[in-house]
Design a protein around this motif. Structure first.
Motif, short mmCIF file in Angstrom:
data_model
loop_
_atom_site.label_atom_id
_atom_site.label_comp_id
_atom_site.label_asym_id
_atom_site.label_seq_id
_atom_site.Cartn_x
_atom_site.Cartn_y
_atom_site.Cartn_z
N PHE A 35 -45.80 36.87 -3.75
CA PHE A 35 -46.58 37.92 -2.81
C PHE A 35 -47.98 37.73 -2.94
N VAL A 36 -48.61 38.48 -1.96
CA VAL A 36 -50.08 38.35 -1.94
C VAL A 36 -50.79 39.41 -2.90
N ALA A 37 -51.74 38.78 -3.69
CA ALA A 37 -52.10 39.65 -4.88
C ALA A 37 -53.18 40.68 -4.17
N LYS A 38 -52.96 42.02 -4.62
CA LYS A 38 -54.25 42.88 -4.14
C LYS A 38 -55.19 42.78 -4.98
N SER A 39 -56.43 43.29 -4.37
CA SER A 39 -57.64 43.13 -5.12
C SER A 39 -57.58 44.00 -6.51
N GLU A 40 -57.06 45.09 -6.60
CA GLU A 40 -57.23 46.00 -7.84
C GLU A 40 -56.22 44.97 -9.01
N SER A 41 -55.17 44.34 -8.64
CA SER A 41 -54.47 43.52 -9.57
C SER A 41 -54.94 42.30 -10.02
N LEU A 42 -55.97 41.53 -9.19
CA LEU A 42 -56.59 40.39 -9.47
C LEU A 42 -56.99 40.11 -11.18
N ARG A 43 -57.84 41.09 -11.48
CA ARG A 43 -58.44 41.04 -12.86
C ARG A 43 -57.46 41.20 -13.89
N ASP A 44 -57.48 40.29 -15.08
CA ASP A 44 -56.56 40.30 -15.94
C ASP A 44 -57.24 40.33 -17.35
N THR A 45 -57.03 41.17 -18.38
CA THR A 45 -57.74 41.36 -19.52
C THR A 45 -57.18 40.08 -20.24
N PRO B 190 -61.70 36.55 -9.78
CA PRO B 190 -61.52 36.20 -8.54
C PRO B 190 -62.31 36.86 -7.64
N ILE B 191 -62.56 36.43 -6.36
CA ILE B 191 -63.49 37.14 -5.29
C ILE B 191 -62.72 37.17 -3.93
N PRO B 192 -62.28 38.15 -3.71
CA PRO B 192 -61.41 38.26 -2.54
C PRO B 192 -62.39 38.20 -1.24
N SER B 193 -61.82 37.76 -0.12
CA SER B 193 -62.56 37.47 1.10
C SER B 193 -61.60 37.29 2.24
N ASP B 194 -62.32 37.50 3.54
CA ASP B 194 -61.50 37.47 4.61
C ASP B 194 -60.72 36.12 5.09
N ASN B 195 -61.28 35.11 4.64
CA ASN B 195 -60.91 33.83 4.89
C ASN B 195 -59.74 33.26 3.61
N HIS B 196 -59.76 33.88 2.76
CA HIS B 196 -58.88 33.66 1.47
C HIS B 196 -57.97 34.58 1.26
N LYS C 222 -51.95 24.02 -15.59
CA LYS C 222 -53.11 24.88 -15.81
C LYS C 222 -54.20 24.17 -15.27
N ARG C 223 -54.40 22.83 -15.38
CA ARG C 223 -55.46 22.21 -14.90
C ARG C 223 -55.67 22.39 -13.18
N PHE C 224 -54.28 22.13 -12.80
CA PHE C 224 -54.08 22.27 -11.10
C PHE C 224 -54.64 23.53 -10.65
N VAL C 225 -54.15 24.82 -11.48
CA VAL C 225 -54.46 25.85 -11.21
C VAL C 225 -55.80 26.25 -11.43
N ASN C 226 -56.29 25.77 -12.02
CA ASN C 226 -57.94 25.88 -12.24
C ASN C 226 -58.39 25.32 -11.21
N LEU C 227 -58.23 24.16 -10.64
CA LEU C 227 -58.61 23.39 -9.53
C LEU C 227 -58.64 24.57 -8.30
N MET C 228 -57.67 25.05 -8.31
CA MET C 228 -57.47 25.92 -7.17
C MET C 228 -57.79 27.34 -7.49
N GLU C 229 -58.82 27.46 -8.19
CA GLU C 229 -59.50 28.63 -8.59
C GLU C 229 -58.50 29.75 -9.12
N GLY C 230 -57.46 29.61 -9.76
CA GLY C 230 -56.64 30.51 -10.12
C GLY C 230 -56.42 30.53 -11.74
N ASN C 231 -55.33 31.46 -11.94
CA ASN C 231 -55.04 31.50 -13.40
C ASN C 231 -53.61 31.35 -13.81
N ILE C 232 -53.09 30.86 -14.76
CA ILE C 232 -51.44 31.08 -14.98
C ILE C 232 -51.51 31.32 -16.53
N TRP C 233 -50.46 32.16 -16.74
CA TRP C 233 -50.00 32.79 -18.24
C TRP C 233 -48.79 32.92 -18.26
#
Length: 740
Positions: free
Chosen positions: A487-497, A504-510, A556-567
């Protein structure tokens, strides 16, 4: 006849007028006599009056006038009334003026005498100004000497030169007989004679630092006069009888003492007062004494020496740091060059090994897949399937090692493009479906309505990440179910302690795609979770399953290249596991499916489709690879011609050939050049065969092939099913670029 007196008889004197004249003459005479007395008093008291003779004459004149009036007291005769009135008036006026003059002198004389007081005041002021001017001149002279000496000691930053120059300049400026500098020893319990002006005493002589005279000097920042007989003042050998000159001593703060290595300087603790002692001696057998301005000069010089020593210490420290930094830079540069050389050697080795390993792997997989098509006993078929599975695992390991190498040296870049996001998930399910069926696992895919059908990103790396995560879930699950949720992550759920560095920086184009893969498999111990993303690290479960320890590290390295996070989340062994990752994808400007070119993802199964009579030209320098590729094509019904070089390929290719499979890494001519020459040979598009690069070298990229007009790229090894799918998609869409 009686004679007559023609002279008018005198008018009888009026007694009142006579009385007034008498009184007036008396006061006039009194005034005349008092005025000279006052003048005499003035002349006597005034030491600066220049015209004394004038006053004497004036006094004599007044005395005579006064005497005249005094005589008149006894010479009164009868006069006419007119004369008497005139005389009376004149005398009265004279008496008034004389008395006024006398009274005025009484008030003037103190003012005249005050001239002497002002004169003395001016003399005192002049003397005071002379003293001040002398002090100013002395201060200017002292300042000039200080500036000269400071310039001399500041002209160098060498400690030895600073200290020696200080003694020489002080000796010259103050005309000293001797000047010495005592330094504390390393123990801090003694002072050592380190520098002298005349060098009459040997350097190295020591005295205890606890001497009262030393404590007295160290307790103040002023210059202190000390006894010429004190141990620190005995700076010259005793030869005969002489009267020693006055001696002063002043402390010199030693800043950054731990940096100094002059003679035997100590490394004192921070609580110890760090002072050197400067001793200065005036010439002997002279009456000369120390003046205040000279003592001030000594105090200022001591402070300047302390500052200069501090600067010298800082400079030495900075020079040592600079030299150390230069050495480190040289070492780092050497290490960098060695690392770059090692990386190039590793990459070259991996590229060569990748190509050299894929070629025999191509033969193994191709021949095993051909063998699988023959009549085999169950035992033989099991052996062939084992060969295929092991070969596929080895090919996957080769890909992982190469990807990891490119990720670590930064040479791997994302290939962004517009792709069908929903198809990626469906194709992942198709790939794992055979294994899932064997294990009897239930796999569920839940795509939320907000997941767009098309997105912008690196399709291959995203699919590789999803496939790796889902593949791990299938691998470690013996029974139960696997759920894939996106699913598409909401802005309030992007940050993870758990990921403080993920911003993560939400925008209209991404948008951020949230993918969750939950299984009911073996689970992971909480203390093993941090190891999962470390390359070649294995937990007990991965060891049991035969994993290489590269999959999640690459993910993990692929996800980092795609400006993401994995756990990873797990409640423990036997309680299943959940893998979650976020990746950043772009939103296409217009979601128009017809706008997007055909871009095949993973080759699907095409049943038992064959291609009877399809003329294919195969160019490969490796005889084994050439033979097994021909075997795959012949098994599919193709009419195959094989060549081993570029020149032979250009001679053999004709209008009858519909497909050319060529290894671009052939000797002689460059494979790309051969593709260009084929284009030149067949100018009309419908006459030109489809040119596909069949290679084991991952350096062969889609862009390079498209640039020379190739229609596709297929990476070795190739099985029979894969070759069937390649030809089907190629003939259907006229283009096929397998993701590298």
């Amino acid at each position: 006849m009686e004679s007559c007196n023609c002279i008018e008889p005198q008018w009888p004197a009026d007694e009142l007028l006579i009385k007034y004249q008498y009184i007036s003459d008396f006061f006039i005479a009194l005034a005349y006599f008092s005025i000279p007395l006052e003048l005499i008093y003035f002349v006597k008291k005034s030491a600066v009056f220049p015209y004394r003779w004038v006053l004497v004459q004036f006094g004599a004149f007044i005395v005579l006038c006064g005497a005249t009036h005094l005589i008149n007291l006894w010479t009164f005769t009868m006069h006419t009334r007119t004369v008497a009135i005139v005389m009376t008036t004149a005398k009265v006026f004279t008496a008034v003026v004389s008395c006024a003059t006398a009274l005025m002198l009484v008030h003037i004389i103190p003012d005249l005498l005050s001239v002497k007081t002002r004169e003395l005041f001016l003399k005192n002021k002049a003397a005071e100004l002379d003293r001040e001017m002398g002090l100013i001149r002395t201060q200017e002279e002292t300042g000039r000497h200080v500036r000269m000496l400071t310039h001399e000691i500041r002209s160098t930053l060498d400690r030895h030169t600073i200290l020696k120059t200080t003694l020489v300049e002080l000796g010259r400026t103050l005309a000293l007989e001797e000047c010495a500098l005592w330094m504390p020893t390393r123990t801090g319990l003694e002072l050592q004679l380190s520098y002298t002006l005349r060098q009459q005493n040997p350097v190295g002589y020591t005295v205890p630092i606890q001497l009262p005279v030393i404590s007295q000097v160290f307790s103040t920042n002023h210059a202190v006069k000390i006894s010429p007989n004190s141990p620190v003042a005995k700076l010259r050998p005793i030869a005969g009888k002489y009267v020693p000159g006055e001696v002063v001593a002043v402390r010199v703060p030693l800043l950054h003492l731990s940096n100094f290595q002059i003679n035997d300087w100590p490394e004192l603790s921070s609580s110890t007062k760090r002072y050197a002692l400067m001793v200065l001696m005036l010439p002997s057998d002279s009456a000369r004494q120390w003046h205040v301005h000279e003592l001030e000069l000594v105090e200022v010089v001591a402070d300047q020496v302390a500052v200069a020593l501090s600067h010298a210490a800082i400079l030495e420290e900075s020079m040592r740091a600079r030299d150390l930094l230069m050495e480190q830079n040289v070492a780092l540069d050497l290490a960098r060059r060695e690392a770059e050389t090692a990386i190039r050697a590793r990459n070259d080795f991996l590229a060569v090994m990748n190509h050299e390993m894929r070629t025999p792997m191509h033969a193994i997989i191709a021949l095993a897949s051909l063998l699988q098509e023959t009549d085999l006993t169950p035992e033989q078929r099991l052996m062939v399937e084992t060969i295929l599975k092991s070969s596929s695992l080895l090919a996957t390991l080769i890909n992982d090692v190469l990807d990891l190498s490119r990720l670590e040296d930064g040479s791997l870049q994302l290939e962004l493009g517009t792709f069908n996001l929903h198809s990626v998930f469906r194709e992942v399910l198709n790939l794992v479906k055979p294994i899932v069926s064997v294990k009897k696992l239930l796999v569920t895919l839940n795509l939320a309505p907000d997941v767009p059908e098309y997105a912008i990103g690196d399709e291959k790396r995203l699919m590789q990440t999803i496939l790796n995560v889902v593949g791990n879930a299938v691998k470690f699950s013996k029974e139960g179910s696997i759920t894939i949720t996106a699913f598409v992550a909401k802005s309030e759920s992007l940050r993870d302690t758990r990921a403080p560095d993920f911003f993560p920086i939400p925008s209209d184009n991404h948008f951020y795609l949230h993918v969750q893969v939950k299984d009911s498999g073996a689970g992971i111990s909480p203390q093993d979770i941090p190891k999962l993303f470390t390359k070649f690290a294995q937990t007990q479960s991965t060891k049991n399953s035969g994993g290489s320890g590269l999959g999640l590290a690459i993910c993990k390295r692929f996800v980092n290249l795609m400006e993401g996070n994995i756990w990873i989340e797990s409640d423990g062994i036997g309680k299943g596991c959940t893998a979650i990752f976020l990746v950043k994808l772009g939103i296409p400007e217009r979601l128009n499916e017809s706008k997007f070119p055909f871009m095949p993802k993973v080759l699907a199964t095409h049943g038992q489709a064959n291609f009877p009579g399809l003329k294919v030209l195969v160019m490969d320098e490796n005889g084994v690879s050439r033979m097994v590729t021909k075997g795959l094509l012949v098994n599919l019904g193709c009419d195959v011609t094989t060549v081993s070089s570029g020149e032979e390929c250009l001679r053999m290719v004709s209008l009858e050939h519909k497909v050319v499979l060529m290894d671009v890494c052939v000797p002689g001519k460059d494979g790309y050049e051969i593709a260009i020459r084929i284009h030149e040979k067949f100018t009309k598009r419908h006459e030109r065969p489809l040119i596909v690069a069949l290679t084991g070298n991952t350096e062969v990229t889609k862009d390079n092939c498209m640039r020379v007009g190739m229609d596709g790229v297929i990476l070795k090894p190739i099985s029979l099913d894969k070759m069937r799918g390649v030809l089907s998609d190629l003939l259907e869409h006229r283009v096929l670029f397998e993701a590298m």
